[in-house]
Enzyme design. Structure first.
Site, mmCIF file in Angstrom:
data_model
loop_
_atom_site.group_PDB
_atom_site.id
_atom_site.type_symbol
_atom_site.label_atom_id
_atom_site.label_comp_id
_atom_site.label_asym_id
_atom_site.label_seq_id
_atom_site.Cartn_x
_atom_site.Cartn_y
_atom_site.Cartn_z
ATOM 1 N N GLN A 66 0.671 -1.337 -0.111
ATOM 2 C CA GLN A 66 -0.039 0.056 -0.147
ATOM 3 C C GLN A 66 0.701 0.881 0.077
ATOM 4 O O GLN A 66 1.709 1.300 0.458
ATOM 5 C CB GLN A 66 -0.846 -0.260 1.159
ATOM 6 N N CYS A 96 -6.224 6.493 4.798
ATOM 7 C CA CYS A 96 -6.306 7.345 6.087
ATOM 8 C C CYS A 96 -6.944 8.442 7.350
ATOM 9 O O CYS A 96 -6.859 9.781 6.243
ATOM 10 C CB CYS A 96 -4.682 6.673 5.955
ATOM 11 N N LYS A 135 -7.569 2.608 -2.130
ATOM 12 C CA LYS A 135 -8.673 2.152 -0.716
ATOM 13 C C LYS A 135 -9.321 4.171 -0.588
ATOM 14 O O LYS A 135 -8.711 4.706 -0.262
ATOM 15 C CB LYS A 135 -7.947 1.732 0.459
ATOM 16 N N HIS A 164 -14.036 2.325 3.363
ATOM 17 C CA HIS A 164 -14.462 2.677 4.645
ATOM 18 C C HIS A 164 -15.651 3.454 4.627
ATOM 19 O O HIS A 164 -15.419 4.535 4.395
ATOM 20 C CB HIS A 164 -12.922 2.941 5.353
ATOM 21 N N GLY A 220 -10.562 -5.976 9.472
ATOM 22 C CA GLY A 220 -9.071 -5.842 9.968
ATOM 23 C C GLY A 220 -9.175 -5.983 11.934
ATOM 24 O O GLY A 220 -8.888 -6.345 12.087
ATOM 25 N N ARG A 221 -10.295 -4.638 12.239
ATOM 26 C CA ARG A 221 -9.683 -4.832 13.650
ATOM 27 C C ARG A 221 -10.419 -5.815 14.258
ATOM 28 O O ARG A 221 -10.699 -6.416 14.949
ATOM 29 C CB ARG A 221 -10.768 -3.366 14.615
#
Length: 310
Positions: A66, A96, A135, A164, A220-221
């Site tokens: 990435q 981000c 992303k 996201h 992810g989490r």
């Protein structure tokens, strides 16, 4: 379109040491997107720089580096080196939300600079030796940027648009904006991947039922909390609690050993293990009081006892 599962890049957690250990103990993930590589924008990286950051090379797991950059030359230069090592896909982070990154016009900061986005995509798409994905978040403070960003992305042939559906200012709090995601899902000319708040098999079933054409699912989490989540999604069955306990204890023991061999100071290794245990603890008991107790403890074995005797 199937349940292709992708491990999300989580800086400070899913680094090469964690990933190498994770894949020794758990299955279900098909692809990894790396936490962004620390590349200068002066194209100084050499071929020897990359293998230690990409331990999945040569395995059955696809690895996708990435980028968190604004300079397309950095992507073009380094992608050629990584392609020679076997990398076939590259990702640009336009999501981000970290304030320091956003203020520099990188990550989600790109969402406000459409000319820069076009410049990067004009330069990169079709000019690198592999597929390209992006992303994105669904905006900075609201969803008003979704349409103009998607209009630009639709001008290019991308392997995927990973969404996201949170705004940058939300960081990782609040709720995903599923209406904004639906807009991308309905109007993208490129395949759409979903990322956000899949913590359980039930979460996955709910979102995948509503959006059956999603090309892949980025976890992810949810994986940090429940390392068995990918295989539970693949099999449609929740892992037995005794198997879960044994597997997690073995994973933590192995991770701890690997970290001790990688850091000169034991405290750094202990803090990294503890950070992972805090996530795992939340799977069993997410109450603020319990998580506070975990954070306050300095004994890793005691933390494991607290989690599994809870």
């Amino acid at each position: 379109m199937g349940n292709k599962l992708v491990l999300a890049p989580i800086k400070g957690y899913t680094d090469p040491i964690w990933r190498s250990c994770y894949f020794e103990h758990f299955t279900g993930i098909d692809k990894v997107v790396t936490p962004f590589l620390l590349l200068s924008e002066h194209n100084e990286a050499k071929k020897s720089y990359f293998p230690r950051f990409l331990p999945e090379l040569g395995s059955d797991i696809e690895v996708v580096p990435q980028y968190l950059v604004k300079n397309p030359d950095t992507i073009i230069y380094s992608s050629k080196i990584m392609a020679s090592l076997g990398v076939k896909e590259f990702n640009l982070n336009m999501g981000c939300p970290a304030p320091a990154i956003y203020k520099k016009g990188r990550g989600s900061g790109l969402l406000e600079n459409l000319d820069s986005v076009k410049h990067i995509l004009d330069s990169v798409v079709g000019n690198i030796p592999g597929d390209f994905t992006v992303k994105i978040r669904t905006g900075i403070v609201d969803s008003s940027l979704v349409k103009p960003i998607l209009d630009i992305l639709n001008e290019y042939t991308l392997k995927e648009v990973i969404v996201h559906p949170r705004y940058s200012r939300q960081l990782y709090g609040g709720s995903p904006d599923m209406e904004a995601f639906k807009y991308v899902y309905d109007n993208s000319t490129n395949p759409v991947s979903y990322n956000g708040d899949i913590y359980s098999l039930g979460d996955f079933k709910r979102v995948s039922t509503e959006f059956p054409r999603v090309s892949s699912w980025m976890l992810g989490r949810g994986v940090l909390q429940n390392p068995y989540l990918p295989i539970e999604i693949k099999t449609g069955k929740v892992v037995d609690q005794n198997i879960r306990k044994e597997g997690i204890i073995n994973f933590i023991s192995d991770f701890r050993s690997r970290l001790k061999g990688s850091y000169d100071k034991e405290g750094i290794a202990a803090n990294r293990v503890k950070a992972c245990l805090i996530y795992i603890a939340a799977y069993y008991n997410n109450s603020p009081q319990f998580i506070t107790k975990i954070k306050q403890s300095r004994n890793l074995d005691q933390i494991l006892d607290m989690i599994f005797l809870n």
